[in-house]
Write an enzyme that holds these catalytic residues in place. Structure first.
Site, PDB file in Angstrom:
ATOM      1  N   ARG A   1      -8.406  15.817  10.000  1.00 46.21           N
ATOM      2  CA  ARG A   1      -9.655  15.928   9.253  1.00 46.21           C
ATOM      3  C   ARG A   1      -9.822  14.717   8.342  1.00 46.21           C
ATOM      4  O   ARG A   1      -8.844  14.111   7.897  1.00 46.21           O
ATOM      5  CB  ARG A   1      -9.668  17.201   8.399  1.00 46.21           C
TER       6      ARG A   1
ATOM      7  N   CYS B   1      -6.958   8.922   6.996  1.00 44.92           N
ATOM      8  CA  CYS B   1      -7.467   8.099   5.897  1.00 44.92           C
ATOM      9  C   CYS B   1      -7.718   6.672   6.348  1.00 44.92           C
ATOM     10  O   CYS B   1      -7.301   6.260   7.426  1.00 44.92           O
ATOM     11  CB  CYS B   1      -6.450   8.065   4.739  1.00 44.92           C
TER      12      CYS B   1
ATOM     13  N   ASP C   1     -27.921 -29.683  17.228  1.00 46.44           N
ATOM     14  CA  ASP C   1     -28.755 -29.417  16.065  1.00 46.44           C
ATOM     15  C   ASP C   1     -28.626 -30.557  15.039  1.00 46.44           C
ATOM     16  O   ASP C   1     -27.516 -30.964  14.670  1.00 46.44           O
ATOM     17  CB  ASP C   1     -28.332 -28.098  15.423  1.00 46.44           C
TER      18      ASP C   1
END
Length: 503
Positions: free
Chosen positions: A61, A32, A461
């Site tokens: 799974r 999970c 910048d």
């Protein structure tokens, strides 16, 4: 994190760690995500895994309730510049599906055995297993969102045979393709656990009667400042290539994409769901689905960890008010690295509006027309190969900048400069700086957006300096902002009286 702290996250169902790790429950054989709403298992029955592929390789799974295969990716893969981080970015982009493990190893500069050993040692799974987990997720999406036959989906998802496809789905989901398709959530049930991030949507109609395509939920963690991202993209949208439709707060960003096998049209909605953005992909070739998803995720910076960013930047006294004012601010990447690099040259030393005008001219003159226009989308961005020998006179730029654009296009076309998902960032920046007409600002901007580097600060910048002055920050003393300086720069760009750069 230690296993004990991971278990605490599981006990509290902390969604901040979805995608950062997974846990398997020995008594049920199911794995999970940390936020799974099911009853918390006992500590002695829990095992932890760094990836879903590792959990699958250990025989677990996927949980049908929390869908652990559909979580945001770990922010580590963008933050890391080592071989494992680069490999994970390339696997996500579909390199193993297209070129195999040997192709991945060649791009990394290692042998296939070394790549296998490094990934297995750190992630609990090798490149084949990691790509297999990704193929299974792609197959589930197609089964639950399209009417395609299972055999068509098998090859579209990247499986080499229908048998391999069937065996993988049974192993990972404990269900056949038919059972997975029958279990797709109805639109009316997409709430609570059924609406976990990364699930699928019911079919929605396309724009101007176009086919709906593949509907997706693009999961993200934490807060997400959709207004900032959509404003950023809207200011730079090029005519024919991109468009923003709808009113602010309910806009849809649309654009064309050039993908490994064919082209596509993507739509992403501004209004967020409960941890996801709704997206629709119209693909010419379904084999491009995995790559398209990853590139859209990079464009919208959906694998970011806003909690880690806020914790680091919020500890700086000057940045703290900016961080508090814009929770979930992102650093947008790009869906096409070559396109972004060429647009960066177009926008050198000009305003956003001027850079957009030049981009419009480039697309109109050299972009490939779509066989069938889709709303306002009519063209693909020109390939680097098409620009390498072009005169570019239609752009109305000085010859020096046109020469820079051609030089960069040639370097991209012949592979001198690599901007793929797993490119070595330091090496790429050095190669860019070696091209005439490209300086630190342009190379840094390309590194931040084309290579999704979260730790770039363009200290020269003008807008960054203006934002820093207004906030009382000193970009020169920004070591404490690492490794999230790109986000700090976006905060400074969004500070009052700052303004964003021209590309």
């Amino acid at each position: 994190m230690s296993d004990d702290s991971r278990y605490e996250a599981v006990c509290s169902r902390d969604a901040r760690f979805d995608g950062e790790f997974f846990f398997g429950v020995a008594t049920t054989g199911i794995y999970c995500r940390p936020s799974c709403p099911a009853t918390t298992p006992r500590r002695k029955n829990v095992r932890f895994f760094p990836t879903s592929a590792a959990a699958q390789g250990a025989g677990f799974r996927a949980c049908r309730r929390c869908r652990p295969d559909a979580v945001p990716g770990s922010a580590d893969w963008n933050a890391r510049a080592d071989a494992v981080g680069r490999a994970m970015r390339m696997i996500g982009d579909g390199v193993v599906d297209r070129e195999g493990v040997s192709g991945l190893a060649s791009r990394l500069g290692y042998s296939a055995r070394q790549v296998q050993r490094q990934l297995t040692a750190e992630l609990g799974a090798g490149p084949v297993a990691l790509a297999r987990a990704q193929r299974a997720h792609t197959a589930r999406i197609l089964l639950q969102t399209t009417p395609l036959r299972a055999s068509e989906i098998a090859f579209a998802a990247g499986f080499s045979s229908v048998r391999q496809f069937n065996d993988t789905l049974r192993e990972i989901y404990a269900a056949t393709p038919t059972e997975l398709r029958a279990a797709r959530p109805e639109k009316s049930s997409l709430s609570g656990s059924a609406g976990a991030p990364g699930g699928v949507l019911g079919t929605n109609g396309g724009t101007n009667g176009a086919p709906a395509g593949v509907p997706l939920r693009l999961a993200y963690r934490g807060p997400y400042d959709t207004t900032q991202v959509f404003d950023y993209l809207a200011r730079r949208a090029l005519t024919g290539l991109e468009e923003m439709v709808g009113a602010p707060g309910a806009r849809t960003y649309r654009r064309t994409l050039r993908l490994p096998h064919a082209c596509a049209v993507v739509e992403v909605d501004e209004r967020p769901g409960d941890g996801w953005l709704e997206c629709r992909l119209r693909l010419t070739e379904l084999r491009d689905l995995t790559t398209a998803i990853q590139r859209i995720r990079r464009l919208f910076d959906l694998d970011a960890d806003p909690y880690a960013v806020a914790e680091r930047l919020g500890s700086d006294a000057a940045l703290a008010p900016l961080v508090a004012a814009r929770p979930g601010l992102r650093s947008p990447g790009t869906a096409d690295p070559h396109e972004l690099a060429l647009r960066a040259v177009l926008g050198q030393q000009v305003s956003v509006a001027a850079g957009r005008v030049l981009g419009d001219r480039l697309v109109a003159a050299y972009g490939k027309p779509l066989e069938r226009p889709d709303g306002g989308l009519t063209r693909l961005f020109p390939r680097a190969e098409d620009l390498a020998g072009a005169s570019l006179a239609e752009l109305g730029m000085p010859e020096s900048r046109r020469a820079t654009l051609r030089t960069l296009a040639t370097a991209l076309a012949d592979g001198t400069v690599r901007l793929d998902a797993g490119a070595d960032r330091d090496r790429t920046e050095k190669e860019l700086l070696g091209l005439r007409g490209i300086g630190p600002w342009t190379s840094g901007y390309i590194r931040m957006r084309a290579l999704s580097d979260p730790d770039v600060l363009l200290e020269s910048d003008v807008a960054v300096r203006a934002g820093a002055r207004g906030a009382g920050a000193q970009p020169e003393d920004s070591e404490g902002w690492r490794p999230w300086r790109s986000y700090a720069m976006h905060h400074l760009w969004n500070a009052p009286r700052a303004g964003c750069p021209g590309v």
